[in-house]
Design a protein around this motif. Structure first.
Motif, PDB file in Angstrom:
ATOM      1  N   LYS A 295      -1.950  -2.033   5.933  1.00  0.00           N
ATOM      2  CA  LYS A 295      -1.057  -2.384   7.028  1.00  0.00           C
ATOM      3  C   LYS A 295      -1.388  -1.554   8.269  1.00  0.00           C
ATOM      4  CE  LYS A 295       2.897  -4.022   5.915  1.00  0.00           C
ATOM      5  NZ  LYS A 295       4.309  -4.230   5.522  1.00  0.00           N
TER       6      LYS A 295
ATOM      7  N   ASN B 184       0.274   0.376   9.905  1.00  0.00           N
ATOM      8  CA  ASN B 184       0.810   1.747   9.905  1.00  0.00           C
ATOM      9  C   ASN B 184       0.061   2.669   8.935  1.00  0.00           C
ATOM     10  OD1 ASN B 184       1.678   0.894   7.423  1.00  0.00           O
ATOM     11  ND2 ASN B 184       3.879   1.006   7.879  1.00  0.00           N
ATOM     12  N   GLY B 185      -1.039   2.172   8.351  1.00  0.00           N
ATOM     13  CA  GLY B 185      -1.849   2.999   7.475  1.00  0.00           C
ATOM     14  C   GLY B 185      -1.400   3.035   6.036  1.00  0.00           C
ATOM     15  N   THR B 186      -0.366   2.274   5.684  1.00  0.00           N
ATOM     16  CA  THR B 186       0.087   2.204   4.292  1.00  0.00           C
ATOM     17  C   THR B 186      -0.551   1.003   3.607  1.00  0.00           C
ATOM     18  OG1 THR B 186       2.027   0.879   4.857  1.00  0.00           O
ATOM     19  CG2 THR B 186       2.273   3.290   4.903  1.00  0.00           C
TER      20      THR B 186
ATOM     21  N   ASP C  46      -0.841   6.829   2.203  1.00  0.00           N
ATOM     22  CA  ASP C  46      -0.808   6.513   3.626  1.00  0.00           C
ATOM     23  C   ASP C  46      -2.074   7.054   4.284  1.00  0.00           C
ATOM     24  OD1 ASP C  46      -0.372   9.218   3.607  1.00  0.00           O
ATOM     25  OD2 ASP C  46       1.639   9.139   4.475  1.00  0.00           O
ATOM     26  N   HIS C  47      -2.136   6.911   5.601  1.00  0.00           N
ATOM     27  CA  HIS C  47      -3.315   7.328   6.359  1.00  0.00           C
ATOM     28  C   HIS C  47      -4.590   6.681   5.815  1.00  0.00           C
ATOM     29  CE1 HIS C  47      -1.212  10.342   8.781  1.00  0.00           C
ATOM     30  NE2 HIS C  47      -0.525  10.638   7.670  1.00  0.00           N
TER      31      HIS C  47
ATOM     32  N   ARG D 256      -8.990   7.281   2.788  1.00  0.00           N
ATOM     33  CA  ARG D 256      -8.033   7.875   3.721  1.00  0.00           C
ATOM     34  C   ARG D 256      -8.772   8.473   4.922  1.00  0.00           C
ATOM     35  NH1 ARG D 256      -3.560  11.288   0.639  1.00  0.00           N
ATOM     36  NH2 ARG D 256      -2.503  10.792   2.593  1.00  0.00           N
TER      37      ARG D 256
END
Length: 727
Positions: A410, A412-414, A433-434, A449
């Motif tokens: 996504k 947003n990095g998730t 995330d990231h 990541r």
């Protein structure tokens, strides 16, 4: 300096009815090898087909230029025509192997070689004809002898002693036929259904064809006789059938082309393999496959009907200039520059081939096995059997794996993951995330990541999810069926998981890698110099990188096949052309040869930049077709008109050529501006080329090429084409 071709821009066709059409060349910018769906969909509908062959769920065609195209089932590489193969004069299709006869009298074979059917014996005398059976190959030698190799379980390769003076051979499923110059037939091999029991007294034969378990002959009087298995009606020749010009026997059906260009077919009607389309005429040859039929027409086009699960009965069109490719083990996707998506193989489409999304629909594609998905410009994901969660949005990248599992990165990095593996329902690790990139394999997935570390989830039966301790500095990922690969910022590669086929055993000293791709049991690396390296399972040649590949810009792997995307216009702009290009393109566009290269076509109008320059056109605004008329001083003149630069740089060439049957092209004016009528190379027509200044055109010239037949003469089929080169 080597010449840089601008290709041919347009061809005009005249028939006695005065019909005209324009055909343009389209560059093929991707290539593949190994086993899987056909890797470079050919344009088989452009009217240059000279011979056809049909195997089990695939079709092959020989073009007028001596090259071969094949499509349909490619499970064992039978549709993967050897790179650079040319000079072919005849082809034959077996169950899952293809044989080509070359102009020098040698033969080449590819596809299934489990019985040695593709292992052409060394030192063969000159070959005159080739034929392919289930798993054996038979050739007719120029001296009238016969040789055979491959499966000999039923004696189909045991040529009868003393057989000579042969004029034709035909390989069936497990039997073989030979026609002698006295019109008699000899048969050997399997006889379970009486297929090699030649009827007593049979003579006057001029053609033979061996089918699944039946045999068919065409006699000198234009009648047909058949024997052997008749369970599908394949040996029941239609009453009153005469005037036959050629025959072909399939698994349980038979096809005949008549002298009047019509087609008759009989036998097993399953899948409509004998359902000749209404109104079909102009046929010159037919090929009967296992469960489908191919017909070649006198205009060089094809008509196909019958079983089509692998796209073997779909006349394919070209896929030009894709910007991305994705490969599953049973299908392939191409993302075009306009955002549309073209697919072939096990796509779920009728015929197995076609567009699955229109222009502007997709920004990214992925495939695994028979599953495909595409990311849309609005951040949503859709696909076939991809089990995409309802309401998924805000996506910037996605991947799909085996068994219908997938993951979406996504904005947003998730990560959102879905589907099932052997270990049960799939979910992304908590707190992930990231993330900057994803990869999905058969039963597992991996995420990269922004700190260069890797996170994995899913099945770990072969260690594919056990990330090597301390792995950092990763900039790219790939996942195979049971292995995972990572490329590091320093250009080195790390692979973990299954190593059954050597997919972890990268070549010693491998560096300079910029991207990775993974198939079922092989790994592919793209290096910064545009070369490709592959290792692991190679039973279908998926790791045998073709020699002479152009600089590659993208790679993909699926199942047992490897695909590359390359720049077909990679030479930099130079000299006169460069000076002109600098006035047409921005600095950013000049740096991208896919836009500013001499063979690029950024406006998609069918004219390469080289022609845009030579004809004083605009490369970023679509221009129309050349002027075409069927008129003039005498009826049925064929006219091709265009405007060119008044002064061309030294070494630049514009050439107008004429042909009658697209098999041979010759210039109708060695120098533009000769102006006078001159007999064409065929003697039945006359041609001339004139030029005159364009008013207010800054020195541009209007060129008119005319092709006509003499007053009172007979109208002929004629083609004109314009060719050009830059120095």
């Amino acid at each position: 300096m080597a010449a840089r071709s601008g290709g041919w821009a347009a061809a005009v066709l005249l028939t006695m009815l005065g019909f005209c059409r324009v055909e343009r060349a389209a560059a093929v910018d991707f290539l593949g090898w190994g086993a899987g769906p056909p890797v470079s969909w050919p344009d088989a509908g452009r009217g240059d087909i000279r011979r056809i062959a049909a195997g089990t769920a695939y079709t092959a065609a020989l073009r007028a230029d001596g090259t071969v195209i094949a499509w349909g089932d490619n499970t064992l590489g039978q549709c993967s025509v050897p790179i650079g193969l040319s000079g072919v004069t005849a082809i034959a299709a077996g169950e899952r192997h293809l044989v080509a006869l070359l102009a020098n009298g040698s033969a080449v074979a590819w596809g299934d070689n489990s019985k040695g059917q593709c292992s052409v014996p060394a030192g063969l005398p000159p070959i005159a004809a080739v034929s392919a059976g289930s798993a054996h190959t038979v050739v007719l030698l120029a001296d009238g002898g016969v040789r055979a190799w491959g499966d000999n379980s039923k004696g189909q390769c045991t040529v009868p002693a003393g057989l000579k003076d042969v004029t034709a051979v035909s390989a069936g499923w497990l039997h073989t036929l030979a026609l002698r110059n006295d019109g008699t037939v000899t048969a050997w091999g399997d006889n379970a259904q009486g297929q090699r029991v030649v009827p007593a007294g049979l003579a006057g034969v001029r053609a033979i064809s061996a089918g699944g378990k039946h045999s068919v002959v065409l006699k000198q009087d234009g009648t047909v006789q058949a024997w052997g298995a008749g369970n599908g009606g394949q040996t029941t020749v239609p009453a009153g059938l005469t005037g036959v010009a050629s025959i072909s026997a399939g698994w349980e059906h038979t096809v005949a082309v008549k002298e009047d260009g019509t087609v008759a077919a009989w036998g097993n009607r399953l899948y409509n393999r004998t359902a000749v389309p209404n109104g079909l005429n102009g046929a010159t040859a037919a090929a009967a496959g296992d469960e489908h039929t191919a017909v070649l027409k006198n205009d060089g086009t094809l008509v196909l009907f019958g079983y089509n699960a692998y796209g073997q009965s779909t006349v394919p069109g070209g896929v030009s200039r894709p910007r991305a490719i994705a490969a599953g083990s049973r299908m392939t996707l191409a993302l075009r520059t306009d955002g549309s998506v073209f697919a072939w193989g096990a796509t779920g489409l009728r015929g197995g081939i076609g567009d699955i999304a229109g222009p502007g629909a997709a920004v990214q594609i992925d495939a695994e096995d028979g599953i495909w998905a595409m990311l849309k410009s609005d951040g949503t994901v859709s696909g076939r059997d991809a089990n995409v969660p309802v309401g998924l949005a805000g996506v910037q990248a996605m991947v799909v794996g085996g068994s219908g599992h997938g993951a979406a990165l996504k904005k947003n990095g998730t990560v959102t993951a879905w589907g099932y593996t052997l270990d049960g329902p799939v979910t992304a690790p908590a707190g992930l995330d990231h993330v900057t990139a994803l990869a999905a394999g058969g039963q597992h997935a991996a995420a990269l990541r922004d700190d260069g570390t890797v996170v994995t989830w899913g099945s770990n039966e072969y260690g594919q999810c056990t990330v090597p301790p301390g792995l950092t500095g990763v900039r790219g990922l790939a996942a195979g069926t049971r292995h995972t690969a990572a490329v590091k910022a320093d250009g080195t590669v790390v692979v973990w998981g299954d190593n059954l086929a050597g997919q972890r055993e990268m070549p010693p000293g491998l560096t300079g890698v910029t991207a990775l791709a993974a198939g079922a049991m092989h790994t592919v690396a793209l290096k910064e110099d545009g070369t490709v390296v592959a290792w692991g399972g190679n039973q279908f040649g998926q790791c045998t990188v073709p020699a002479g590949l152009k600089p590659v810009i993208g790679i993909a792997a699926g199942g047992n096949a490897t695909f590359v995307l390359f720049r077909s216009v990679g030479e930099p702009a130079e000299g006169y052309y460069a000076a002109w290009a600098a006035t047409q393109f921005s600095a950013e566009q000049m740096a991208d040869p896919l836009i500013s290269g001499s063979e690029a076509d950024p406006d998609g109008d069918g004219w390469s930049n080289a022609f845009e320059y030579l004809l004083h056109r605009t490369p970023l605004t679509p221009d129309g077709a050349p002027e075409m008329t069927v008129s003039g001083e005498w009826p049925h003149n064929l006219t091709l008109g265009f405007i060119r630069r008044g002064e061309l740089p030294e070494g630049a060439v514009l050439l107008i050529e004429e042909s009658q049957y697209l098999t041979e092209w010759k210039s109708i004016a060695m120098k533009i501006g000769s102006g006078g009528w001159m007999p064409n190379p065929y003697g039945s027509t006359y041609s001339k080329v004139t030029e005159e200044p364009v008013a207010g055109g800054g020195g541009d010239l209007r060129v008119t090429a005319l092709s006509s037949y003499p007053h009172g003469g007979v109208a002929t089929l004629r083609f004109l084409r314009l060719k050009g080169w830059l120095p």
